[in-house]
Scaffold this motif. Structure first.
Motif, PDB file in Angstrom:
ATOM      1  N   SER A 170       0.829  -1.205   0.000  1.00 46.33           N
ATOM      2  CA  SER A 170       0.000   0.000   0.000  1.00 46.33           C
ATOM      3  C   SER A 170       0.861   1.252   0.000  1.00 46.33           C
ATOM      4  CB  SER A 170      -0.899   0.002   1.233  1.00 46.33           C
ATOM      5  OG  SER A 170      -1.297   1.317   1.522  1.00 46.33           O
ATOM      6  N   GLY A 171       0.542   2.173  -0.883  1.00 45.35           N
ATOM      7  CA  GLY A 171       1.317   3.398  -0.986  1.00 45.35           C
ATOM      8  C   GLY A 171       0.991   4.410   0.090  1.00 45.35           C
ATOM      9  N   ARG A 172      -0.192   4.261   0.691  1.00 46.35           N
ATOM     10  CA  ARG A 172      -0.615   5.248   1.689  1.00 46.35           C
ATOM     11  C   ARG A 172       0.335   5.294   2.880  1.00 46.35           C
ATOM     12  NH1 ARG A 172      -6.727   4.393   3.317  1.00 46.35           N
ATOM     13  NH2 ARG A 172      -6.674   2.707   1.803  1.00 46.35           N
ATOM     14  N   LYS A 211       2.657   8.235   3.918  1.00 46.45           N
ATOM     15  CA  LYS A 211       2.259   9.395   4.735  1.00 46.45           C
ATOM     16  C   LYS A 211       2.909   9.367   6.112  1.00 46.45           C
ATOM     17  CE  LYS A 211      -0.348  10.512   1.491  1.00 46.45           C
ATOM     18  NZ  LYS A 211       0.673  10.873   0.527  1.00 46.45           N
ATOM     19  N   LEU A 219      10.959   3.094   2.389  1.00 44.93           N
ATOM     20  CA  LEU A 219       9.721   2.456   1.991  1.00 44.93           C
ATOM     21  C   LEU A 219       9.740   2.059   0.527  1.00 44.93           C
ATOM     22  CD1 LEU A 219       6.968   1.981   3.282  1.00 44.93           C
ATOM     23  CD2 LEU A 219       6.238   4.104   2.243  1.00 44.93           C
ATOM     24  N   ASP A 228       7.140   0.914  -2.193  1.00 44.87           N
ATOM     25  CA  ASP A 228       5.712   0.762  -2.499  1.00 44.87           C
ATOM     26  C   ASP A 228       5.599  -0.141  -3.722  1.00 44.87           C
ATOM     27  OD1 ASP A 228       3.073   1.013  -3.177  1.00 44.87           O
ATOM     28  OD2 ASP A 228       3.229   3.098  -3.841  1.00 44.87           O
ATOM     29  N   SER A 234     -12.240   1.782  -7.802  1.00 43.80           N
ATOM     30  CA  SER A 234     -12.733   3.128  -7.547  1.00 43.80           C
ATOM     31  C   SER A 234     -13.603   3.617  -8.705  1.00 43.80           C
ATOM     32  CB  SER A 234     -11.560   4.084  -7.335  1.00 43.80           C
ATOM     33  OG  SER A 234     -10.690   4.037  -8.439  1.00 43.80           O
ATOM     34  N   ASP A 267     -17.510   4.784  -8.563  1.00 52.97           N
ATOM     35  CA  ASP A 267     -17.995   6.031  -9.154  1.00 52.97           C
ATOM     36  C   ASP A 267     -19.102   5.769 -10.170  1.00 52.97           C
ATOM     37  OD1 ASP A 267     -16.051   7.184  -7.668  1.00 52.97           O
ATOM     38  OD2 ASP A 267     -14.680   7.586  -9.335  1.00 52.97           O
ATOM     39  N   TYR A 283     -14.221   2.548  -0.578  1.00 52.17           N
ATOM     40  CA  TYR A 283     -14.553   3.549  -1.603  1.00 52.17           C
ATOM     41  C   TYR A 283     -15.818   4.324  -1.276  1.00 52.17           C
ATOM     42  CZ  TYR A 283     -10.894   1.505  -4.458  1.00 52.17           C
ATOM     43  OH  TYR A 283      -9.680   1.071  -4.912  1.00 52.17           O
ATOM     44  N   ARG A 309     -15.613   8.070  -1.272  1.00 54.31           N
ATOM     45  CA  ARG A 309     -15.754   8.864  -2.493  1.00 54.31           C
ATOM     46  C   ARG A 309     -17.116   9.532  -2.569  1.00 54.31           C
ATOM     47  NH1 ARG A 309     -11.416   7.574  -5.852  1.00 54.31           N
ATOM     48  NH2 ARG A 309     -12.374   8.048  -7.852  1.00 54.31           N
ATOM     49  N   ASP A 365     -15.773  12.814  -1.525  1.00 50.07           N
ATOM     50  CA  ASP A 365     -14.801  13.381  -2.466  1.00 50.07           C
ATOM     51  C   ASP A 365     -15.419  13.680  -3.821  1.00 50.07           C
ATOM     52  OD1 ASP A 365     -13.108  12.832  -0.424  1.00 50.07           O
ATOM     53  OD2 ASP A 365     -12.199  11.064  -1.347  1.00 50.07           O
ATOM     54  N   LYS A 366     -16.298  12.807  -4.278  1.00 50.65           N
ATOM     55  CA  LYS A 366     -16.758  12.916  -5.660  1.00 50.65           C
ATOM     56  C   LYS A 366     -18.250  13.125  -5.792  1.00 50.65           C
ATOM     57  CE  LYS A 366     -15.086  11.370  -9.117  1.00 50.65           C
ATOM     58  NZ  LYS A 366     -14.648  10.701 -10.333  1.00 50.65           N
ATOM     59  N   PRO A 409      -8.546  16.114   9.790  1.00 52.56           N
ATOM     60  CA  PRO A 409      -7.855  15.001   9.130  1.00 52.56           C
ATOM     61  C   PRO A 409      -7.013  14.218  10.129  1.00 52.56           C
ATOM     62  CG  PRO A 409      -6.765  17.074   8.643  1.00 52.56           C
ATOM     63  CD  PRO A 409      -7.965  17.418   9.460  1.00 52.56           C
ATOM     64  N   GLU A 419      -3.023  14.595  11.068  1.00 54.31           N
ATOM     65  CA  GLU A 419      -2.618  15.893  11.584  1.00 54.31           C
ATOM     66  C   GLU A 419      -2.713  15.870  13.107  1.00 54.31           C
ATOM     67  OE1 GLU A 419      -2.667  19.656   9.849  1.00 54.31           O
ATOM     68  OE2 GLU A 419      -1.183  18.197   9.130  1.00 54.31           O
ATOM     69  N   ILE A 456     -12.787  18.458  -7.820  1.00 48.39           N
ATOM     70  CA  ILE A 456     -13.403  17.146  -7.645  1.00 48.39           C
ATOM     71  C   ILE A 456     -13.185  16.401  -8.949  1.00 48.39           C
ATOM     72  CG2 ILE A 456     -15.565  15.902  -7.292  1.00 48.39           C
ATOM     73  CD1 ILE A 456     -16.593  18.470  -5.925  1.00 48.39           C
ATOM     74  N   GLU A 484      -2.638   4.268  -7.672  1.00 46.02           N
ATOM     75  CA  GLU A 484      -3.034   3.264  -6.696  1.00 46.02           C
ATOM     76  C   GLU A 484      -3.807   3.911  -5.556  1.00 46.02           C
ATOM     77  OE1 GLU A 484      -0.985   0.234  -3.566  1.00 46.02           O
ATOM     78  OE2 GLU A 484      -0.209   2.219  -3.999  1.00 46.02           O
TER      79      GLU A 484
END
Lengths: 417, 613
Positions: free
Chosen positions: A75-77, A80, A96, A98, A264, A268, A287, A290, A293-294, A350, A353, B365, B573
């Motif tokens: 996982s790329g997350r 963070k 790391l 990824d 994802s 959507d 997801y 989203r 987000d979307k 968030p 933080e 968005i 990803e």
């Protein structure tokens, strides 16, 4: 013997071939615990030498001496975390890689076969291969930080510590279905009215989607019973189909399920507002974020017979002969979150933080609806509280290892046209 | 009596006389020395992985326990051969996808070669307007990742089958696009052809630039009509380049994955490459490697046919010591319409995808294309935790900028080494044409083209984990990235090297030799300058591919050497659509800029008669 040009050329050719074969013949099979590996395990209290008590301060001190921790991650997350981790443990550099789940395993195996022991922490999904190919062959070793053992239910740390549990669920579009979920039984998806109206993330390309499907297939009796509850009739298997689980897969494909490359994009497509005939999506629970987000209008189908939530784990473990085993331990503990974190802790977005980050630590990037910490004393992420209300089954590593290939073959044959 | 016997008897191999004779022969046949050295090097970096692939395909793997509970890991097995060719599953795993791939391969190659060579002819041989600008821009589509075209297609034509909002066509006209237009064979063929015509265009324009118009005029003098001249003179002269273009395009199409996956999956249109990818994804190496070997076999067959066709007719030499003229045909009335046609073509293949990328990178968005939703945050933002996990915009993002530097470094290094190696291989193959050494070299140099990238990377971990003689362990260093990129792209440069060398007549070199000029000087003063136009084209292709490559190097890369494509992979990803679009666009713009600079510079220094590359 008189050496002519011909025999000379033959000798050269033969030597070259032999050299080639020798260069390719470095194949290793099952790994036994070598004396060196055994000494390493003993020194670091891993494997059979796992101690009941550990001196955490000493581990941190030795970790700081080691100075680095190398992580292969699916996982790329996790990226963070670099700055936060290094601020908390100055002196330990987090390096790391990824790689995605397949390449995390591939790189670990290939390196170890070549005698390179570079990785400290391996964290990836794909239950069958992680448990049977990595753990079963002593390529990785389980480590559960002592201060967390009592707060992690056994199934989340034995045989291997889980970093995060996630789930495949069904989404429906609330604009298209204002009265609530359109189905209450998974078998309804194989009915004519859903022909071409169900979307799935490609199980051949996605490990999580395959595991989600496997959760249904590994419980054939339950699936058969659910069919009977829906129709009142006994399930009739198609030709050559072994059981009710596979029959569900066959009927889903025969009902023209739409295969998506990206989960994802599927969320959507199913969730775009204003549709009157939207797809039902079988995709990763996470997801749902989203929606914010979307502007999607997706909702979970929470009440589903026989199961609404198909859970798959992502593991974490220490690589065999890891160069920085103590730093690996520190990082694994960090990924589990602050020991002071408990069910009453106030967490605000968030999460990456301020104070929330300090409490969640390595959990912070994953504190989203649809992701759940292995610890029993961590609050569910806001928006994901419904996790506990949804009936869930976990994917079986044994099933994935022994039946995964057969399930893939079955999918391949029945999706081919 | 004895004397005559002595004279007819061949001296023994090790005798001083024979050795000195052989040494003398070798000294005058530098192509043999180069050929043997190249063969040795390539034998190691190409054949070892090939053997490994064959061996692993025939070895019982841990994964196979699921098929045969009592199998012995590491033992010889025909399990995967059986699965791929001879089981009920073979239809789904092999035969149907192969048919789909072949269909796409032939269709794309046909379109790509027709489009590419027409464009080459227009640019090199006619008086069309804006030649310089067009000439450069026609390669741009190739500089974009091929999936960009697929995404653009979906944006325009997607229909209700994959849900969500319809494509732009449906939005504007209200017409529901049928499935066969939106997904499957037709769009895959079209988008791939619009991407891969670049091979044909580059190779054929390079070759056309070196064809002497006098040859065609001679035909006219003999009373040949226009078409007869093209058929009897021009096309035969272009055959080596045409052959290379067909081979490169066709085989690349068989191996291409991104576009078929995006446009084929919704209608379950599976291809050979999607099956290889799926097998690798399952870590079912047996299946994957058997499939890959079929691909390698197909490629070799294709090259063999190609070299048969070209091998039979030998006279393609167009560069001799004699006069050279290039004449442009007057397009007459067609001058403007054809110019406009090319403008439209470029708008669709270059501008449209880039505008879509730019737009995507500037949406707050993702997916909402209204003007109120535009932002420059993802380019110039300094990091805001509420957006994209606090990832700063492109120009303030140290990770992106570092990766950019690494990508450029890798692209240049790979192109340079590749150019040198390609030239040497081309020289050895052409000068030694017909000999076994040359044929082997040609075949081996082509093999890496069809290795599954990820498999090559995995095998290189094992090969370069320890030192080999004086060469230290390369694993973990930047050199191994360069090495594997050079090897993987060698087919481009060796093809272009061979094509370029085929056109240079040996007499040019012989003239210099008569005057006692040594090999190195001959190489640098005659061969290199004359083959430069083809070579630069090959190096440019390497540079572009190296900049866009990921799966080849992902297993070998360390975080300090991260490249731009790795960054894009990470953003994709994590579903960070705008960052991913922004970095992709940046990558495309940089590739374009650098290749334009190279083009201008090589023109300034007067590289050969370079006019189209």
């Amino acid at each position: 013997m008189n050496i002519t040009r011909k025999t000379f050329m033959r000798m050269v050719g033969g030597t070259a071939t032999a050299a080639l074969l020798a260069a390719t013949a470095s194949f290793t099979s099952a790994q036994e615990i070598s004396p060196e590996l055994d000494a390493w395990l003993q020194e670091n209290a891993l494997g059979q030498y796992t101690a009941a008590e550990e001196n955490w301060d000493e581990i941190v001190a030795r970790a700081t001496e080691e100075g680095e921790v190398v992580v292969y991650s699916s996982s790329g997350r996790i990226a963070k975390l670099v700055d936060h981790f290094q601020a908390l443990y100055p002196g330990i550099t987090l390096t790391l890689f990824d790689l995605g789940s397949v390449k995390t395993i591939e790189k670990t195996v290939r390196e170890q076969d070549a005698g390179i022991f570079a990785v400290d922490v391996v964290t990836t999904g794909n239950s069958g291969q992680v448990i049977y190919e990595l753990l079963g062959n002593n390529r990785i070793f389980n480590y559960v930080p002592g201060q967390f053992i009592d707060r992690i239910p056994e199934e989340n740390r034995d045989p291997l510590l889980i970093r995060v549990n996630e789930a495949i669920v069904f989404f429906y579009n609330t604009d298209a279905n204002p009265e609530g979920p359109p189905i209450s039984n998974v078998w309804e998806l194989t009915e004519e009215r859903f022909r071409g109206r169900v979307g799935i993330k490609d199980p051949m390309g996605s490990g999580s989607s395959l595991m989600g499907l496997a959760v249904l297939v590994q419980q054939p009796e339950e699936m058969a019973a659910a069919y009977q509850r829906l129709t009142g009739e006994e399930l009739v298997l198609g030709e050559g189909v072994p059981d009710a689980g596979y029959e569900f897969v066959r009927r889903l494909l025969a009902n023209d399920v739409v295969i998506f490359k990206s989960g994802s994009k599927l969320a959507d497509a199913a969730g775009a507002a204003g549709q009157d005939d939207a797809l039902i999506a079988m995709t990763n629970m996470t997801y749902i974020s989203r929606n914010d987000d979307k502007g999607n209008v997706n909702a979970f189908i929470t009440d589903l017979d026989p199961v609404a939530r198909m859970v798959y784990p992502t593991y974490m473990a220490i690589g065999a002969n890891a160069p920085n085993p103590n730093a690996a331990k520190v990082f694994i503990a960090y990924l589990l979150g602050n020991p002071d974190l408990n069910l009453d802790t106030e967490l605000t977005k968030p999460y990456t933080e301020g104070e929330s980050f300090d409490m969640l630590q390595g959990l912070a990037p994953y504190h989203d609806p649809g992701s759940v910490s292995p610890r029993s004393d961590v609050p569910l992420p806001a928006g994901g509280e419904v996790w506990d209300e949804m009936k869930g089954w976990n994917v079986s590593a044994e099933f994935m290892w022994e039946q995964g290939p057969a399930l893939r073959d079955f999918w391949l044959i029945h999706s081919s046209q | 009596m004895t004397i005559t016997l002595e004279r007819h008897k061949k001296p023994p191999f090790w005798s001083a006389r024979n050795l000195s004779y052989q040494a003398y022969r070798l000294k005058n046949r530098p192509e043999i020395i180069i050929g043997v050295l190249s063969l040795g090097f390539l034998g190691f970096v190409v054949l070892v992985p090939l053997f490994q692939i064959i061996r692993e395909a025939l070895t019982f793997q841990r994964y196979d326990l699921a098929y045969q509970r009592d199998g012995v890991i590491g033992s010889l097995t025909l399990l995967h051969l059986d699965r791929v060719f001879n089981q009920p599953i073979s239809q789904a795993l092999f035969y149907k996808p192969l048919m789909n791939s072949l269909k796409i391969g032939f269709a794309v190659t046909l379109i790509a070669v027709i489009v590419g060579s027409s464009l080459a002819w227009l640019m090199v041989r006619t008086n069309i307007y804006f030649k310089g600008t067009f000439g450069a821009m026609l390669v741009f589509p190739y500089m974009m990742p091929s999936w960009v075209g697929a995404l653009a297609w979906l944006t325009l034509f997607k229909n209700d089958r994959i849900g969500g909002s319809g494509g732009m066509l449906t939005y504007i006209t209200g017409v529901e696009v049928p499935d066969w237009v939106a997904y499957g064979f037709l769009p895959i063929t079209f988008t791939l052809a619009m991407h891969y015509y670049a091979y044909a265009y580059l190779l054929i324009s390079g070759a056309l630039a070196t064809v002497d118009s006098e040859l065609e005029e001679a035909g006219a003098t003999c009373g040949m009509g226009k078409w007869k001249r093209i058929r009897m003179i021009t096309i035969p002269l272009l055959l080596p380049a045409l052959g290379s273009a067909v081979v490169l395009t066709f085989i690349r199409i068989l191996g291409t994955f991104g576009t078929p996956a995006l446009l084929g999956l919704p209608v379950r249109f599976f291809t050979f490459s999607t099956q290889i990818y799926a097998s690798i994804n399952a870590r079912n190496q047996g299946d994957a490697y058997v499939l890959a070997l079929v691909l390698i076999f197909l490629a070799i067959t294709f090259i063999w046919i190609n070299s048969r066709i070209i091998g039979v007719r030998k006279s393609y030499v167009t560069m001799t010591g004699k006069g050279f003229r290039k004449r442009e045909s007057d397009l007459g009335l067609w001058r403007w319409p054809l110019t406009l046609l090319i403008i439209v073509f470029l708008l669709i293949t270059v501008l449209l995808p880039m505008v879509l990328l730019l737009w995507e990178s500037m949406t707050l968005i993702p997916g909402n294309y209204s003007f109120s939703n535009l932002t420059t945050y993802f380019w110039a933002g300094k990091g805001n935790v509420a957006l994209a996990y606090g990832e700063p915009g492109v120009i303030y993002n140290k990770g992106i900028l570092d990766a950019l530097g690494n990508s450029i470094k890798l692209g240049f290094a790979a192109a340079l080494f590749n150019g040198a190696l390609g030239l040497l291989v081309g020289y050895a193959v052409v000068r030694g044409r017909g000999a076994r050494l040359a044929r082997w070299l040609e075949g081996i140099a082509f093999a890496p083209y069809i290795f599954p990238s990820i498999a090559l990377g995995a095998i290189y971990i094992g090969m370069f984990s320890t030192n080999i003689g004086p060469i230290p362990a390369l694993y973990g260093t930047f050199s191994i990235l360069v090495l594997i990129t050079v090897i993987k792209n060698l087919p481009f440069t060796s093809r272009t090297g061979i094509a370029a060398m085929l056109q240079i007549h040996q007499s040019l070199e012989e003239t210099a030799r008569v005057q006692g000029i040594g090999w190195f000087r001959r190489m640098f003063r005659i061969i290199v300058p004359l083959s430069m136009s083809g070579l630069v084209a090959g190096m440019l292709l390497t540079f572009i591919t190296a900049m866009r490559e990921l799966s080849l190097i992902i297993l070998l890369i360390s975080p300090g050497n991260m490249v731009l494509t790795g960054v894009i992979f990470g953003y994709q990803e994590q579903d960070m659509a705008q960052h991913s679009a922004a970095v992709t666009l940046m990558l495309v713009v940089i590739i374009i800029t650098i290749s334009v600079i190279v083009r201008l510079m090589s023109r300034r220094v007067g590289v050969g008669r370079l006019s189209a590359v």
